[in-house]
Design a protein around this motif. Structure first.
Motif, PDB file in Angstrom:
ATOM      1  N   ILE A  98      -3.954   9.647  11.452  1.00 23.67           N
ATOM      2  CA  ILE A  98      -3.000   8.577  11.129  1.00 23.67           C
ATOM      3  C   ILE A  98      -3.201   7.424  12.118  1.00 23.67           C
ATOM      4  O   ILE A  98      -3.003   7.586  13.315  1.00 23.67           O
ATOM      5  CB  ILE A  98      -1.547   9.086  11.197  1.00 23.67           C
ATOM      6  CG1 ILE A  98      -1.392  10.368  10.365  1.00 23.67           C
ATOM      7  CG2 ILE A  98      -0.586   8.008  10.740  1.00 23.67           C
ATOM      8  CD1 ILE A  98      -1.690  10.209   8.899  1.00 23.67           C
ATOM      9  N   LYS A  99      -3.560   6.241  11.577  1.00 24.55           N
ATOM     10  CA  LYS A  99      -3.898   5.096  12.427  1.00 24.55           C
ATOM     11  C   LYS A  99      -2.841   3.998  12.402  1.00 24.55           C
ATOM     12  O   LYS A  99      -2.878   3.090  13.235  1.00 24.55           O
ATOM     13  CB  LYS A  99      -5.238   4.520  11.976  1.00 24.55           C
ATOM     14  CG  LYS A  99      -6.396   5.500  12.045  1.00 24.55           C
ATOM     15  CD  LYS A  99      -7.664   4.933  11.422  1.00 24.55           C
ATOM     16  CE  LYS A  99      -8.081   3.639  12.077  1.00 24.55           C
ATOM     17  NZ  LYS A  99      -9.330   3.107  11.517  1.00 24.55           N
ATOM     18  N   ASP A 100      -1.921   4.068  11.478  1.00 26.16           N
ATOM     19  CA  ASP A 100      -0.954   2.993  11.276  1.00 26.16           C
ATOM     20  C   ASP A 100       0.345   3.273  12.041  1.00 26.16           C
ATOM     21  O   ASP A 100       0.942   4.349  11.874  1.00 26.16           O
ATOM     22  CB  ASP A 100      -0.654   2.853   9.780  1.00 26.16           C
ATOM     23  CG  ASP A 100       0.401   1.812   9.502  1.00 26.16           C
ATOM     24  OD1 ASP A 100       0.185   0.641   9.856  1.00 26.16           O
ATOM     25  OD2 ASP A 100       1.461   2.171   8.948  1.00 26.16           O
ATOM     26  N   PRO A 101       0.827   2.332  12.881  1.00 26.61           N
ATOM     27  CA  PRO A 101       2.047   2.565  13.666  1.00 26.61           C
ATOM     28  C   PRO A 101       3.273   2.891  12.832  1.00 26.61           C
ATOM     29  O   PRO A 101       4.081   3.748  13.206  1.00 26.61           O
ATOM     30  CB  PRO A 101       2.251   1.240  14.420  1.00 26.61           C
ATOM     31  CG  PRO A 101       0.963   0.529  14.353  1.00 26.61           C
ATOM     32  CD  PRO A 101       0.214   1.050  13.191  1.00 26.61           C
ATOM     33  N   GLU A 102       3.439   2.222  11.689  1.00 25.92           N
ATOM     34  CA  GLU A 102       4.604   2.489  10.841  1.00 25.92           C
ATOM     35  C   GLU A 102       4.557   3.885  10.256  1.00 25.92           C
ATOM     36  O   GLU A 102       5.571   4.569  10.126  1.00 25.92           O
ATOM     37  CB  GLU A 102       4.704   1.441   9.725  1.00 25.92           C
ATOM     38  CG  GLU A 102       5.310   0.131  10.167  1.00 25.92           C
ATOM     39  CD  GLU A 102       6.697   0.297  10.788  1.00 25.92           C
ATOM     40  OE1 GLU A 102       7.557   0.948  10.165  1.00 25.92           O
ATOM     41  OE2 GLU A 102       6.912  -0.187  11.918  1.00 25.92           O
ATOM     42  N   ILE A 147       6.285   9.710  10.356  1.00 29.48           N
ATOM     43  CA  ILE A 147       5.956  11.132  10.526  1.00 29.48           C
ATOM     44  C   ILE A 147       6.653  11.737  11.738  1.00 29.48           C
ATOM     45  O   ILE A 147       7.177  12.856  11.671  1.00 29.48           O
ATOM     46  CB  ILE A 147       4.418  11.293  10.625  1.00 29.48           C
ATOM     47  CG1 ILE A 147       3.790  11.053   9.243  1.00 29.48           C
ATOM     48  CG2 ILE A 147       4.039  12.672  11.163  1.00 29.48           C
ATOM     49  CD1 ILE A 147       2.281  10.958   9.267  1.00 29.48           C
ATOM     50  N   THR A 148       6.678  11.003  12.844  1.00 30.62           N
ATOM     51  CA  THR A 148       7.175  11.595  14.092  1.00 30.62           C
ATOM     52  C   THR A 148       8.677  11.428  14.307  1.00 30.62           C
ATOM     53  O   THR A 148       9.267  12.166  15.098  1.00 30.62           O
ATOM     54  CB  THR A 148       6.449  10.986  15.306  1.00 30.62           C
ATOM     55  OG1 THR A 148       6.647   9.557  15.296  1.00 30.62           O
ATOM     56  CG2 THR A 148       4.962  11.294  15.254  1.00 30.62           C
ATOM     57  N   ASP A 154      11.694  16.234  10.267  1.00 26.19           N
ATOM     58  CA  ASP A 154      11.972  17.564   9.715  1.00 26.19           C
ATOM     59  C   ASP A 154      10.827  18.089   8.849  1.00 26.19           C
ATOM     60  O   ASP A 154      10.723  19.298   8.623  1.00 26.19           O
ATOM     61  CB  ASP A 154      13.264  17.546   8.893  1.00 26.19           C
ATOM     62  CG  ASP A 154      14.496  17.459   9.787  1.00 26.19           C
ATOM     63  OD1 ASP A 154      14.365  17.710  10.999  1.00 26.19           O
ATOM     64  OD2 ASP A 154      15.584  17.123   9.273  1.00 26.19           O
ATOM     65  N   HIS A 155       9.964  17.166   8.371  1.00 25.62           N
ATOM     66  CA  HIS A 155       8.789  17.595   7.603  1.00 25.62           C
ATOM     67  C   HIS A 155       7.613  17.946   8.523  1.00 25.62           C
ATOM     68  O   HIS A 155       6.622  18.517   8.074  1.00 25.62           O
ATOM     69  CB  HIS A 155       8.326  16.482   6.652  1.00 25.62           C
ATOM     70  CG  HIS A 155       9.214  16.292   5.462  1.00 25.62           C
ATOM     71  ND1 HIS A 155      10.485  15.762   5.550  1.00 25.62           N
ATOM     72  CD2 HIS A 155       9.010  16.564   4.148  1.00 25.62           C
ATOM     73  CE1 HIS A 155      11.020  15.708   4.344  1.00 25.62           C
ATOM     74  NE2 HIS A 155      10.154  16.194   3.472  1.00 25.62           N
ATOM     75  N   TYR A 187       3.595   9.198   0.841  1.00 26.11           N
ATOM     76  CA  TYR A 187       3.789   7.864   1.395  1.00 26.11           C
ATOM     77  C   TYR A 187       2.978   6.854   0.592  1.00 26.11           C
ATOM     78  O   TYR A 187       1.845   7.145   0.178  1.00 26.11           O
ATOM     79  CB  TYR A 187       3.349   7.806   2.863  1.00 26.11           C
ATOM     80  CG  TYR A 187       4.175   8.674   3.772  1.00 26.11           C
ATOM     81  CD1 TYR A 187       5.465   8.302   4.131  1.00 26.11           C
ATOM     82  CD2 TYR A 187       3.674   9.875   4.279  1.00 26.11           C
ATOM     83  CE1 TYR A 187       6.238   9.098   4.978  1.00 26.11           C
ATOM     84  CE2 TYR A 187       4.436  10.670   5.120  1.00 26.11           C
ATOM     85  CZ  TYR A 187       5.712  10.280   5.455  1.00 26.11           C
ATOM     86  OH  TYR A 187       6.477  11.070   6.281  1.00 26.11           O
ATOM     87  N   ASP A 188       3.534   5.671   0.387  1.00 27.06           N
ATOM     88  CA  ASP A 188       2.815   4.584  -0.273  1.00 27.06           C
ATOM     89  C   ASP A 188       1.992   3.832   0.761  1.00 27.06           C
ATOM     90  O   ASP A 188       2.508   3.383   1.788  1.00 27.06           O
ATOM     91  CB  ASP A 188       3.802   3.619  -0.944  1.00 27.06           C
ATOM     92  CG  ASP A 188       4.518   4.257  -2.124  1.00 27.06           C
ATOM     93  OD1 ASP A 188       3.867   5.024  -2.861  1.00 27.06           O
ATOM     94  OD2 ASP A 188       5.730   4.004  -2.293  1.00 27.06           O
ATOM     95  N   LEU A 189       0.698   3.690   0.483  1.00 29.17           N
ATOM     96  CA  LEU A 189      -0.184   2.917   1.348  1.00 29.17           C
ATOM     97  C   LEU A 189      -0.467   1.561   0.700  1.00 29.17           C
ATOM     98  O   LEU A 189       0.181   1.171  -0.271  1.00 29.17           O
ATOM     99  CB  LEU A 189      -1.483   3.693   1.587  1.00 29.17           C
ATOM    100  CG  LEU A 189      -1.315   5.110   2.160  1.00 29.17           C
ATOM    101  CD1 LEU A 189      -2.668   5.776   2.319  1.00 29.17           C
ATOM    102  CD2 LEU A 189      -0.581   5.079   3.490  1.00 29.17           C
TER     103      LEU A 189
END
Length: 510
Positions: A82-86, A91-92, A97-98, A390-392
């Motif tokens: 995962i490279k994108d800050p948003e 995720i974190t 919870d996922h 997630y929508d990219l």
């Protein structure tokens, strides 16, 4: 006979090859761009073979693709980088919870494995209960109590350095500081986590240091064990093969449990982790248990072991990289010394207080920049425990399913010029009051991020600040004959280390 053996060997090799490549179309099916893997070793064969450092390999893979997500393979295991800050934030934090857990390593059901029993490897509710149990040990008030123990260790470290014959010569003392500083972190852990009074300079071969060194030194044999536990954890457990040296593991078990028993019998209180774990077990009079969960001996000792395992290497590396950068950048060293000297004068030469150390703004900036350039971990992982989408960009979707692995490429993010201008330059001003708000907290991740960040980050920073304060107060850090400028990292393992050691010349201040 030979023909049958040849056929059998060929069939086995073919089956192994098929098993190692069965997932190679994983990302193609998901519509995610990916780095082409090599059978058996995935994308990290250069790290496994000791050809290139994790820092360079991860950065190169990170820069191969400009999108938000890139597929990579850890051996035959597909991983979403995962490279994108948003997306990292989602995720974190937002969807934590996922993604509560790290991926399983070895046999999670092994009731004798100290590493498997540690907070880092615990899952779901058990992790939450242990995190709640340990969190009070790392609050500001507890750090203040532990600070006195750190101060004592730092003072005997300085005393040892000043006792070395060459240190007062006009040329100064040239020293490879990794072992020197590892003994400092060892003695702090012995004192603050295990309640031991250890001086690893005076007693160089003490059992605590020797056991810790055995368990944290990654020989080829130990590296092979980690590889096999990652692939065949349950089989290794079935064969009764232990990840760490049995003698050292038994030493830590005996040390912790005997200390707890002795303290309970003699009503002894000490501001350290053993005391906190006794409280968690309801062993202290007048203290209620923090959770209703019953912790086993291995659960209790596992936390002390993790504290040791993480702190022994990680904290010493932070100090080594920081001191090297100060040596390599004398203007920054001078500015930090001015702050140290100002505090020293305010204290009339007395030992620093917790409040004085915590108020040193430039010291904090220096350490934050050291953690940016040389983070303790090159990556941090999460495991998806419930399907989520997630929508990219451009109508693309990222579908993460239960069991999928996710990696956050810490070192590569920290060296991305999009987020940190001139990333190879050591520049503490990035973290000044004027500039720090411009840094996105989801691209600066030296201790992870979200509810599962490193619980011991405050501790690691404090012990490093104390050491740097004492050393810089009395010595200049200058280039030694064996100093490597710019610093080159060792081409093996996932942790960052100096290729030819951290060589520093200590010159006494007049």
């Amino acid at each position: 006979m030979w023909l049958e053996l040849l056929i059998l060997s060929s069939v086995l090799l073919y089956l192994l090859y098929r098993a190692s490549t069965v997932n190679h179309d994983f990302f193609k099916k998901r519509g995610i761009p990916f780095a082409k893997p090599i059978p058996f070793v995935g994308n990290f064969w250069e790290i496994l073979m000791g050809g290139r450092s994790a820092l360079h390999v991860f950065s190169e893979i990170y820069n191969e693709h400009n999108g938000k997500v890139y597929g990579i393979f850890d051996q035959n295991q597909p991983i979403f980088m995962i490279k994108d800050p948003e997306l990292i934030k989602q995720i974190t934090v937002k969807d934590f919870d996922h993604f509560v857990n790290h991926r399983t390593f070895g046999n999670a059901d092994d009731t004798k494995d100290l590493f498997a029993a540690s907070l880092f490897m615990m899952h779901d509710g058990k992790w939450k209960d242990m995190r709640s149990t340990l969190s009070p040990a790392f609050t500001g008030s507890k750090m203040r109590s532990m600070f006195q123990l750190m101060n004592e260790v730092a003072q005997h470290t300085l005393t040892h350095l000043k006792s070395l014959p060459e240190v007062n010569s006009p040329q100064g003392l040239e020293l490879e500081i990794k072992d020197f500083i590892t003994r400092y972190t060892n003695d702090i852990i012995a004192s603050t986590a295990f309640g031991l009074q250890v001086n690893s300079y005076r007693d160089a071969d003490n059992e605590f240091y020797r056991s810790g060194k055995t368990m944290t030194t990654f020989t080829f044999k130990q590296g092979l064990k980690f590889f096999l536990f990652g692939y065949f954890g349950k089989l290794m457990s079935l064969l009764k093969i232990e990840l760490f040296d049995k003698k050292s593991s038994n030493y830590f078990m005996r040390l912790v449990l005997d200390a707890m028993r002795y303290r309970q019998e003699h009503n002894i209180f000490r501001p350290d982790m053993i005391n906190m774990l006794m409280e968690a077990r309801g062993m202290l009079k007048g203290h209620d248990k923090i959770t209703n969960r019953e912790w086993t001996d291995i659960d209790i000792v596992g936390q002390c072991f993790l504290f040791f395992f993480a702190g022994f290497e990680t904290s010493s590396s932070l100090s080594c990289f920081t001191i090297h950068e100060l040596m390599e950048n004398p203007d920054i060293q001078e500015k930090l010394f001015e702050e140290i000297e100002e505090v020293n004068q305010q204290l009339n030469g007395q030992p620093p207080t917790y409040e004085a150390i915590m108020e040193m703004k430039y010291m904090d900036m220096v350490l934050k920049e050291s953690l940016r350039k040389w983070p303790p971990a090159t990556v941090v992982d999460r495991k998806c425990n419930e399907d989520i989408t997630y929508d990219l960009e451009d109508g693309m979707k990222l579908e993460l399913k239960k069991g999928d692995g996710v990696w956050l490429p810490i070192a590569a993010l920290h060296r991305d010029a999009k987020y940190f201008e001139n990333p190879t330059k050591f520049d503490p001003e990035r973290f000044s009051e004027e500039n720090k708000d411009a840094i996105n907290q989801f691209v600066y991740l030296p201790f992870g991020v979200g509810p599962r960040n490193c619980i011991g980050s405050r501790f690691a920073l404090l012990e490093t600040k104390v050491l740097v304060y004492y050393l810089m107060r009395d010595f200049k850090f200058e280039k030694a004959s064996k100093s490597c400028i710019p610093l080159e990292v060792k081409a093996s393992g996932f942790q960052l280390a100096a290729k030819d050691g951290f060589w520093i010349k200590f010159v006494p201040r007049v």
